[in-house]
Design an enzyme around this catalytic site. Structure first.
Site, PDB file in Angstrom:
ATOM      1  N   ARG A  17       0.808  -1.224   0.000  1.00 27.75           N
ATOM      2  CA  ARG A  17       0.000   0.000   0.000  1.00 27.75           C
ATOM      3  C   ARG A  17       0.840   1.271   0.000  1.00 27.75           C
ATOM      4  NH1 ARG A  17      -2.774  -0.923   5.464  1.00 27.75           N
ATOM      5  NH2 ARG A  17      -0.655  -1.615   5.794  1.00 27.75           N
ATOM      6  N   ASN A  49       9.164  24.151   7.503  1.00 31.28           N
ATOM      7  CA  ASN A  49       9.004  24.799   6.203  1.00 31.28           C
ATOM      8  C   ASN A  49       9.264  23.806   5.083  1.00 31.28           C
ATOM      9  OD1 ASN A  49       8.590  27.613   7.117  1.00 31.28           O
ATOM     10  ND2 ASN A  49      10.626  27.338   7.955  1.00 31.28           N
ATOM     11  N   HIS A  84      23.187  29.901   4.161  1.00 31.36           N
ATOM     12  CA  HIS A  84      22.503  30.760   5.130  1.00 31.36           C
ATOM     13  C   HIS A  84      22.728  30.295   6.567  1.00 31.36           C
ATOM     14  CE1 HIS A  84      19.472  30.967   1.593  1.00 31.36           C
ATOM     15  NE2 HIS A  84      20.410  31.882   1.437  1.00 31.36           N
ATOM     16  N   LYS A 114      18.837  23.031  12.531  1.00 35.94           N
ATOM     17  CA  LYS A 114      17.982  22.671  11.395  1.00 35.94           C
ATOM     18  C   LYS A 114      18.038  21.168  11.170  1.00 35.94           C
ATOM     19  CE  LYS A 114      18.836  26.773   8.528  1.00 35.94           C
ATOM     20  NZ  LYS A 114      19.420  27.212   7.248  1.00 35.94           N
ATOM     21  N   TYR A 152      12.127  21.410   6.056  1.00 33.07           N
ATOM     22  CA  TYR A 152      13.049  21.932   7.060  1.00 33.07           C
ATOM     23  C   TYR A 152      12.327  22.016   8.398  1.00 33.07           C
ATOM     24  CZ  TYR A 152      16.050  24.192   3.461  1.00 33.07           C
ATOM     25  OH  TYR A 152      16.878  24.474   2.414  1.00 33.07           O
TER      26      TYR A 152
END
Length: 187
Positions: free
Chosen positions: A27, A52, A66, A76, A136
């Site tokens: 499935r 995000n 960044h 993160k 994220y």
């Protein structure tokens, strides 16, 4: 394997690869994306502040590098839900024995890997396929006034991008090269 996530140390202190186990049958499958207990043992010791999703349309596009400066420094957890990326973290922690060293990993929907990136690291990625979707998890809310970044083509970093760098945003393309007096961030 604890809680369907296996955590592996990587060459830069604090940086981890998280391997998601998929349980499935004809499935489909179930894959745990976040487990507070497992990730706390791996260094995630803050609340989950944001989740995000990004979409990167074109192969070769680079986003990053960044990071957020204290007091908005963040942990993160980056995972690839569709396609594949070369994900890279650069240590910008002042005084770190691996200051300005980087580590890259291929994250893909097939391998189920995620990168757990501690505070004090810049992060970026290159899309290895078209229509890449990432998820994220962030330990701190986005703080535009505390954003910082590194230039993806900085010779001091010598990042081995797998493909020619394309698709940079105006902000990412405009990041200054590191100067000899750059000392990193104090956490």
């Amino acid at each position: 394997m604890t809680g369907r996530l296996a955590v592996r140390d990587l060459p830069l202190p604090g940086l981890k690869r998280v391997e998601r186990q998929r349980l499935g049958d004809h499935r489909g499958f179930l894959s745990r994306l976040f487990c507070a207990e497992t990730l706390e043992a791996a260094g995630w010791r803050k609340p989950l502040a944001q989740i995000n999703q990004t979409l990167t349309r074109e192969r070769g596009t680079v986003r990053g590098l960044h990071y957020q400066k204290p007091p908005a420094a963040e942990i993160k957890l980056v995972m690839c839900l569709k396609g594949a990326i070369w994900d890279v973290a650069v240590d910008v922690r002042r005084g770190s024995s691996t200051f300005l060293h980087h580590h890259g990993e291929i994250l893909s929907e097939e391998n189920g890997y995620a990168l757990l990136i501690p505070e004090g690291f810049a992060h970026g990625f290159q899309a290895l396929t078209a229509d890449v979707e990432l998820l994220y998890c962030h330990s701190a809310p986005h703080a535009p006034d505390l954003e910082a970044g590194l230039n993806v083509a900085d010779p001091r970093l010598a990042l081995p991008w797998p493909l020619p760098v394309t698709g940079l945003s105006v902000r990412d393309a405009g990041q200054a090269l590191l100067t000899p007096d750059f000392e990193g961030v104090v956490l």
